[in-house]
Design a protein around this motif. Structure first.
Motif, mmCIF file in Angstrom:
data_model
loop_
_atom_site.group_PDB
_atom_site.id
_atom_site.type_symbol
_atom_site.label_atom_id
_atom_site.label_comp_id
_atom_site.label_asym_id
_atom_site.label_seq_id
_atom_site.Cartn_x
_atom_site.Cartn_y
_atom_site.Cartn_z
ATOM 1 N N LYS A 11 0.832 -1.202 0.000
ATOM 2 C CA LYS A 11 0.000 0.000 0.000
ATOM 3 C C LYS A 11 0.870 1.258 0.000
ATOM 4 C CE LYS A 11 -3.997 2.005 2.350
ATOM 5 N NZ LYS A 11 -4.955 1.847 3.481
ATOM 6 N N LYS A 12 1.925 1.238 0.812
ATOM 7 C CA LYS A 12 2.829 2.379 0.863
ATOM 8 C C LYS A 12 3.542 2.566 -0.468
ATOM 9 C CE LYS A 12 6.739 4.323 3.420
ATOM 10 N NZ LYS A 12 7.714 4.108 4.522
ATOM 11 N N ALA A 13 3.933 1.460 -1.100
ATOM 12 C CA ALA A 13 4.621 1.539 -2.394
ATOM 13 C C ALA A 13 3.700 2.132 -3.455
ATOM 14 C CB ALA A 13 5.095 0.147 -2.819
ATOM 15 N N ARG A 14 2.401 1.747 -3.413
ATOM 16 C CA ARG A 14 1.443 2.303 -4.370
ATOM 17 C C ARG A 14 1.270 3.796 -4.160
ATOM 18 N NH1 ARG A 14 -1.501 -2.485 -3.430
ATOM 19 N NH2 ARG A 14 -2.884 -1.381 -1.974
ATOM 20 N N ARG A 15 1.214 4.208 -2.886
ATOM 21 C CA ARG A 15 1.074 5.634 -2.590
ATOM 22 C C ARG A 15 2.273 6.421 -3.105
ATOM 23 N NH1 ARG A 15 -0.685 4.148 2.675
ATOM 24 N NH2 ARG A 15 1.321 4.843 3.516
ATOM 25 N N LEU A 16 3.452 5.874 -2.900
ATOM 26 C CA LEU A 16 4.664 6.547 -3.375
ATOM 27 C C LEU A 16 4.695 6.627 -4.899
ATOM 28 C CD1 LEU A 16 7.316 5.018 -0.935
ATOM 29 C CD2 LEU A 16 6.440 7.366 -0.937
ATOM 30 N N GLU A 17 4.243 5.561 -5.550
ATOM 31 C CA GLU A 17 4.205 5.544 -7.008
ATOM 32 C C GLU A 17 3.219 6.590 -7.534
ATOM 33 O OE1 GLU A 17 2.992 2.530 -10.681
ATOM 34 O OE2 GLU A 17 3.203 1.741 -8.645
#
Length: 239
Positions: A11-17
């Protein structure tokens, strides 16, 4: 705990992307807004010499325009559009329209005759709509004496050229359904499509709305169609 931790990381990786993608979109809008003259590389489009017209075309930020030119543009808009606004749910709101046309984000294409008098204009902005970088056309207005001579189409083609050269994804505009001539002009002559954000497509009010949002994708938009990072970013941002 391992599975939950992995989901949190994803989820954090998607937000950063998504954040990185929106930063890239805003960077393109900012770069476009920093140009001195978006037409500088296209001198052939700085004149219109057809159908009995001999006009010079300029592209400037509203802050670089003579206030008299902006006032002329407002008066022409009022003369051409007030009754159409009054037939819509928006109504004609003079103060709001004047503020819109004088907003520091506004750009203007101006067509001037041999005496340097303005005869036609387009007000547009570089902005973000639903996660995509776009050129949004707010107005295209012509004096009656220069209509039906191909000038309106030429101005829109310039906007499409500018949108492509600044890597915007599409040209967008709003048109009243009851402005039948303009609606037909954009849909048929210029091949604009009803945008997915238009009320009739999004289902927010459908036939009850008096307007449609139209758009035409640039080569950059066609290459990335279906890959916008929209979410909650409908409307302008980056400001």
């Amino acid at each position: 705990m391992g599975r939950k931790s992995n989901r949190a990381k994803e989820k954090k990786a998607r937000r950063l992307e998504e954040r990185a993608a929106m930063d890239a979109v805003c960077a393109k809008v900012d770069a476009a807004n920093k140009l001195d003259d978006p037409l500088a590389s296209f001198p052939a489009f700085k004149k219109y010499d057809r159908n009995g017209l001999n006009l010079q075309i300029e592209c400037k930020r509203v802050t670089a325009l003579n206030p008299l030119s902006v006032e002329w543009a407002f008066e022409l808009t009022r003369a051409n559009m007030q009754s159409l606004y009054e037939q819509s749910e928006w109504g004609w709101k003079e103060r709001e329209k004047r503020e819109e046309m004088n907003d520091e984000r506004a750009w203007y294409l101006l067509a001037r005759d041999a005496d340097s008098a303005p005869v036609a204009f387009s007000h547009f902005r570089f902005d973000v709509e639903c996660g995509e970088e776009v050129l949004y056309c707010y107005e295209v207005q012509l004096e009656s004496r220069v209509r039906r001579k191909g000038l309106g189409k030429f101005l829109i083609q310039i906007l499409q050229l500018i949108a492509n050269s600044t890597q915007m994804k599409k040209v967008m505009l709003t048109v009243f359904k009851h402005n039948h001539g303009a609606y037909q002009f954009f849909r048929e002559a210029l091949q604009f499509e009803i945008d997915e954000t238009s009320p009739s497509m999004s289902g927010c009010c459908g036939d009850d709305c008096s307007y449609e949002i139209l758009s035409r994708r640039t080569k950059h938009g066609e290459a990335s169609a279906g890959h916008s990072h929209g979410g909650g970013h409908c409307g302008g941002c980056c400001h």
